[in-house]
Scaffold this active site. Structure first.
Site, PDB file in Angstrom:
ATOM      1  N   ALA A   1       2.915  11.832   8.207  1.00  0.00           N
ATOM      2  CA  ALA A   1       1.458  11.896   8.134  1.00  0.00           C
ATOM      3  C   ALA A   1       0.899  12.516   9.409  1.00  0.00           C
ATOM      4  CB  ALA A   1       0.884  10.495   7.933  1.00  0.00           C
TER       5      ALA A   1
ATOM      6  N   GLY B   1       5.972  10.110   5.043  1.00  0.00           N
ATOM      7  CA  GLY B   1       5.477  10.586   3.759  1.00  0.00           C
ATOM      8  C   GLY B   1       6.313  11.709   3.187  1.00  0.00           C
TER       9      GLY B   1
ATOM     10  N   GLU C   1       9.067  10.022   1.437  1.00  0.00           N
ATOM     11  CA  GLU C   1       8.503   9.401   0.242  1.00  0.00           C
ATOM     12  C   GLU C   1       8.225  10.442  -0.844  1.00  0.00           C
ATOM     13  OE1 GLU C   1       6.117   5.520   1.800  1.00  0.00           O
ATOM     14  OE2 GLU C   1       5.479   7.431   2.673  1.00  0.00           O
TER      15      GLU C   1
ATOM     16  N   GLU D   1       7.847   4.759  10.208  1.00  0.00           N
ATOM     17  CA  GLU D   1       6.506   4.189  10.363  1.00  0.00           C
ATOM     18  C   GLU D   1       6.480   2.957  11.244  1.00  0.00           C
ATOM     19  OE1 GLU D   1       6.449   6.260   6.289  1.00  0.00           O
ATOM     20  OE2 GLU D   1       7.870   5.089   7.477  1.00  0.00           O
TER      21      GLU D   1
END
Length: 260
Positions: free
Chosen positions: A66, A109, A112, A132
């Protein structure tokens, strides 16, 4: 419709959905997630799209995670909107095969995003991880759920708790990556394209039914999963393609599937 953060290109039945923020190593923002959602909706309604390849430009990362500055300034209740979660669930639920071609980092992300695809192909120099925890947050776009389903709860906990970054070879060894290629964009895209073409040569309805059965069955008990499979198989049996496939086999010729 033009997208600000991604490229949407169709060639020979394949949609190439390409993250396009190379100057930021394709760092994922709410705007990019919205572009992905809109692209998936378009692909879902487009009968010309028979397979999807998700990749990126820049050669350094599928997505490096991110935008940290945006995360630092984001009001905490905004997280409930679930922009990234919704985008990736839409991608996962697209009943067309989706292959992710990773060249470089797939972190946070980015990892993901790769996990929401059906199949992952990566260059040997690629790296994967959910770091994270180093920011005192957790994976928030499905990472705690999909990673555990792909590699097992124990390995998922280790990777999430430590934030450890792993190589493509280790990712393949634990089931996070399907295939590892040479360290070029050309190699990983060639592998992804070859796989897409192989899949597209099969019965389109059968591919759709297989994805439905696998995805829906993974979230339920065995008996329910078997019933979902039986219903999906019944639909596959109802198609003209089933007759064509079995006839072609018996006649020792190549099948010509029409998706009906």
């Amino acid at each position: 419709m033009d997208f600000e953060n991604i490229l949407y290109e169709k060639k020979e039945g394949v949609l190439y959905l390409t993250l396009n923020r190379p100057e930021m190593r394709n760092a994922l923002t709410p705007e990019m997630w919205r572009d992905i959602s809109m692209a998936v909706a378009r692909a879902n309604a487009d009968d010309e799209v028979r397979a999807v390849i998700v990749s990126s430009v820049g050669g350094k990362a599928l997505a490096s995670g991110a935008d940290i500055r945006e995360i630092n300034e984001r009001p905490y209740l905004q997280q409930l909107a679930g922009t990234a979660t919704i985008a990736l669930k839409n991608l996962e639920d697209l009943y067309k095969p989706v292959i992710c071609a990773v060249n470089g980092y797939a972190l946070g992300g980015g990892c993901e995003l790769a996990m929401a695809c059906d199949i992952r192909v990566a260059t040997r120099r690629s790296k994967f991880g959910q770091p994270e925890i180093n920011l005192a947050i957790i994976p928030g776009a499905g990472g705690t759920q999909r990673l555990a389903r792909l590699v097992g709860i124990g390995r998922a906990k280790e990777l999430i708790y430590t934030g450890r970054i792993i190589t493509a070879d280790e990712a393949a060894a634990i089931g996070l990556v399907n295939r590892v290629t040479d360290d070029t964009q050309e190699a990983v895209m060639a592998e992804a394209k070859a796989m897409a073409q192989q899949i597209m040569s099969k019965g389109p309805v059968a591919i759709k039914m297989a994805k439905i059965a696998i995805n829906a069955g993974a979230d339920t008990d065995m008996n329910t999963g078997l019933m979902i499979e039986r219903l999906a198989q019944t639909i596959a049996f109802s198609t003209e393609d089933r007759k064509e496939g079995t006839s072609a086999f018996l006649e020792k010729r190549a099948a010509e599937f029409k998706g009906i």
